[in-house]
Structures are given as C-alpha cells and as structure tokens.
Design a protein around this motif. Structure first.
Motif, PDB file in Angstrom:
ATOM      1  N   GLY A   1       0.894  -1.155   0.014  1.00 49.88           N
ATOM      2  CA  GLY A   1       0.026  -0.043  -0.013  1.00 49.88           C
ATOM      3  C   GLY A   1       0.812   1.354   0.023  1.00 49.88           C
ATOM      4  O   GLY A   1       0.456   2.440  -0.178  1.00 49.88           O
TER       5      GLY A   1
ATOM      6  N   GLU B   1       2.079   8.238   4.623  1.00 53.38           N
ATOM      7  CA  GLU B   1       1.794   6.996   3.840  1.00 53.38           C
ATOM      8  C   GLU B   1       1.847   6.099   5.201  1.00 53.38           C
ATOM      9  O   GLU B   1       0.973   5.167   5.024  1.00 53.38           O
TER      10      GLU B   1
ATOM     11  N   ALA C   1      -1.906   6.366   6.077  1.00 55.79           N
ATOM     12  CA  ALA C   1      -2.491   5.588   5.204  1.00 55.79           C
ATOM     13  C   ALA C   1      -2.633   4.167   5.564  1.00 55.79           C
ATOM     14  O   ALA C   1      -3.902   3.557   5.560  1.00 55.79           O
ATOM     15  N   LEU C   2      -1.709   3.672   5.735  1.00 59.84           N
ATOM     16  CA  LEU C   2      -1.278   2.009   6.091  1.00 59.84           C
ATOM     17  C   LEU C   2      -2.121   1.741   7.486  1.00 59.84           C
ATOM     18  O   LEU C   2      -2.826   0.559   7.416  1.00 59.84           O
TER      19      LEU C   2
ATOM     20  N   ASP D   1      -4.696   3.452   8.861  1.00 61.51           N
ATOM     21  CA  ASP D   1      -5.890   3.520   8.636  1.00 61.51           C
ATOM     22  C   ASP D   1      -6.611   2.336   7.993  1.00 61.51           C
ATOM     23  O   ASP D   1      -7.720   1.858   8.484  1.00 61.51           O
ATOM     24  N   GLU D   2      -5.723   1.800   7.106  1.00 61.92           N
ATOM     25  CA  GLU D   2      -6.296   0.627   6.063  1.00 61.92           C
ATOM     26  C   GLU D   2      -6.588  -0.802   7.123  1.00 61.92           C
ATOM     27  O   GLU D   2      -7.321  -1.453   7.024  1.00 61.92           O
ATOM     28  N   THR D   3      -5.555  -0.746   7.900  1.00 57.08           N
ATOM     29  CA  THR D   3      -5.287  -1.862   8.683  1.00 57.08           C
ATOM     30  C   THR D   3      -6.217  -1.781   9.930  1.00 57.08           C
ATOM     31  O   THR D   3      -6.850  -2.798  10.296  1.00 57.08           O
TER      32      THR D   3
ATOM     33  N   ASN E   1      -9.204  -0.279  10.357  1.00 63.47           N
ATOM     34  CA  ASN E   1     -10.625   0.141  10.075  1.00 63.47           C
ATOM     35  C   ASN E   1     -11.564  -0.966  10.720  1.00 63.47           C
ATOM     36  O   ASN E   1     -11.304  -1.740  11.663  1.00 63.47           O
TER      37      ASN E   1
ATOM     38  N   ASP F   1     -13.284  -3.265   9.896  1.00 66.11           N
ATOM     39  CA  ASP F   1     -13.346  -4.631   9.586  1.00 66.11           C
ATOM     40  C   ASP F   1     -12.563  -5.691  10.575  1.00 66.11           C
ATOM     41  O   ASP F   1     -12.614  -6.679  10.738  1.00 66.11           O
TER      42      ASP F   1
ATOM     43  N   HIS G   1      -6.525  -9.769  11.439  1.00 69.36           N
ATOM     44  CA  HIS G   1      -6.519  -8.282  11.102  1.00 69.36           C
ATOM     45  C   HIS G   1      -6.504  -7.390  12.577  1.00 69.36           C
ATOM     46  O   HIS G   1      -5.720  -6.252  12.454  1.00 69.36           O
TER      47      HIS G   1
ATOM     48  N   CYS H   1      -3.215  -4.922  13.740  1.00 72.64           N
ATOM     49  CA  CYS H   1      -3.516  -3.425  13.944  1.00 72.64           C
ATOM     50  C   CYS H   1      -2.945  -3.099  15.514  1.00 72.64           C
ATOM     51  O   CYS H   1      -2.407  -2.197  15.865  1.00 72.64           O
TER      52      CYS H   1
END
Length: 218
Positions: free
Chosen positions: A53, A68, A71-72, A74-76, A78, A80, A87, A91
């Motif tokens: 990513g 960056e 962003a990584l 935030d994606e990890t 989330n 979900d 997951h 995190c």
C-alpha cells in the motif's frame, strides 16, 4: 518488522531496501516474480509485506512519510478488524506503543514523542481504547484477542446507539456480518464462523437487533 510504523529511521531504512521489490506482491502484468534476473528471489523480501500500500519514494520528506504511514494504519485499523482475528492482531502490533496518544488522564504523550511519528498518524488506533483512552482490562491468555474485541464492541454498541447516529452507524458496521448470531438459525451461524470470532464476542450487537425490532414495531 512492525516497528517500522513507530520510528522514522526504521521506516526510511525499510523503504530503501524494499522500494524496488514491492512488485513481488502485485498480481498480473505488474508482478515481477518471474522476471528477477540478477536479483534475489522475491521470497527474500517477504518482510517487505508490511509496506503493501506504500506508493511513495524512499527519499520523501518526513511529512510525506507520515502521510503514507497514516494511510497504512488507517487501512489496517478500520472497522473490519473486529471481524478478523489476524486483522485485529496486526492493528494492535502497529498501535500498542502509541495508545498513550488517547489517554484522558493527563498521561497523553503527544508532546514527548522523540523519534516517533506525531500522534495524528495513529488516529485510527483510537478504536483500540475506550472513552477514557484506556485499553480494556482483560485476563491473561486472551485467545486471538477475543476478550479485548468483546470489550471494545461493548463500548461501541452501548445504549447510546439509540440516540446517536454516528454510534449507531459504527455499531452497525461492526455487527452486520454477525447478526445471524441472534437469529433462529444460530447453530448454523456458529458452524460457519471459520476464521471469525465466536458469536459470544458479539453479544453487545444484540442491541442492534432490538433497535431494528423497535423500528419495525412503529
């Protein structure tokens, strides 16, 4: 390793080593797995997966690097993550050393973060703490973090969901994949929860079932 998300120098060094080999983790025409003449095999760079990513240049400014890394994370981290033990664990590994950023008792560490990213980078990590900015207290041997996830979902899906659109939306996103736990076919739901937390973890989601029944009765 996962510490690259905590220390500037480590992140920069990791991107230097990995930048030209991230194609190893792409599919299709962009993949370079079969075209590595004169280079090490892709499996040598397996640890670079933590940067999936990351699209920046390793010589970026610190501000770009912060963007960056954020962003990584935030994606990890989330919503979900409450449905996937792997997951959630990933995190936690990114965030655990930075949860002091959310403390409400005077122990906030925003102003003493030498050699670390600014607290704003870890904004998504706030999902791992309660309203006081504290981690849930769970017993040792918390398998796959299930007790911690259960405690956090209880914070998200408390009685305030009845009066708060934002809380209700957060609770819905956490629970919608697990509402079968409260249906007549609960046995079938339980049997189909491979690689997911047990239904017991989502006990607080029952409030959404009650809310939906309340709407139908009106």
């Amino acid at each position: 390793d996962i510490d690259v998300f905590n220390i500037h120098e480590d992140f920069n060094e990791c991107t230097e080593m990995c930048h030209h080999n991230m194609c190893c983790f792409k599919e299709g025409a962009e993949s370079c797995v079969t075209n590595r003449a004169g280079k090490y095999d892709c499996n040598v760079y397996d640890s670079c997966k933590v940067l999936i990513g990351y699209n920046g240049n390793p010589h970026n400014t610190q501000n770009r690097e912060e963007h960056e890394v954020k962003a990584l994370i935030d994606e990890t981290c989330n919503i979900d993550m409450f449905n996937d033990p792997d997951h959630f664990s990933y995190c936690k590994a990114m965030c655990d050393d930075n949860l002091c950023c959310f403390r409400q008792d005077g122990e906030n560490c925003q102003n003493r973060r030498q050699n670390k990213w600014d607290c704003s980078v870890y904004e998504a990590c706030e999902r791992l703490v309660n309203d006081k900015g504290e981690k849930p207290v769970v017993s040792d041997g918390d398998k796959f973090g299930s007790a911690e996830v259960k405690a956090l979902i209880s914070e998200i899906c408390d009685e305030s969901v009845m009066n708060s659109n934002k809380k209700r939306q957060d609770c819905k996103e956490v629970c919608e994949m697990n509402m079968c736990c409260f249906s007549d076919g609960v046995d079938e739901c339980t049997d189909n929860r491979v690689d997911k937390y047990d239904c017991d973890v989502y006990q607080a989601c029952e409030i959404m079932d009650s809310f939906q029944r309340h709407l139908r009765s009106q």
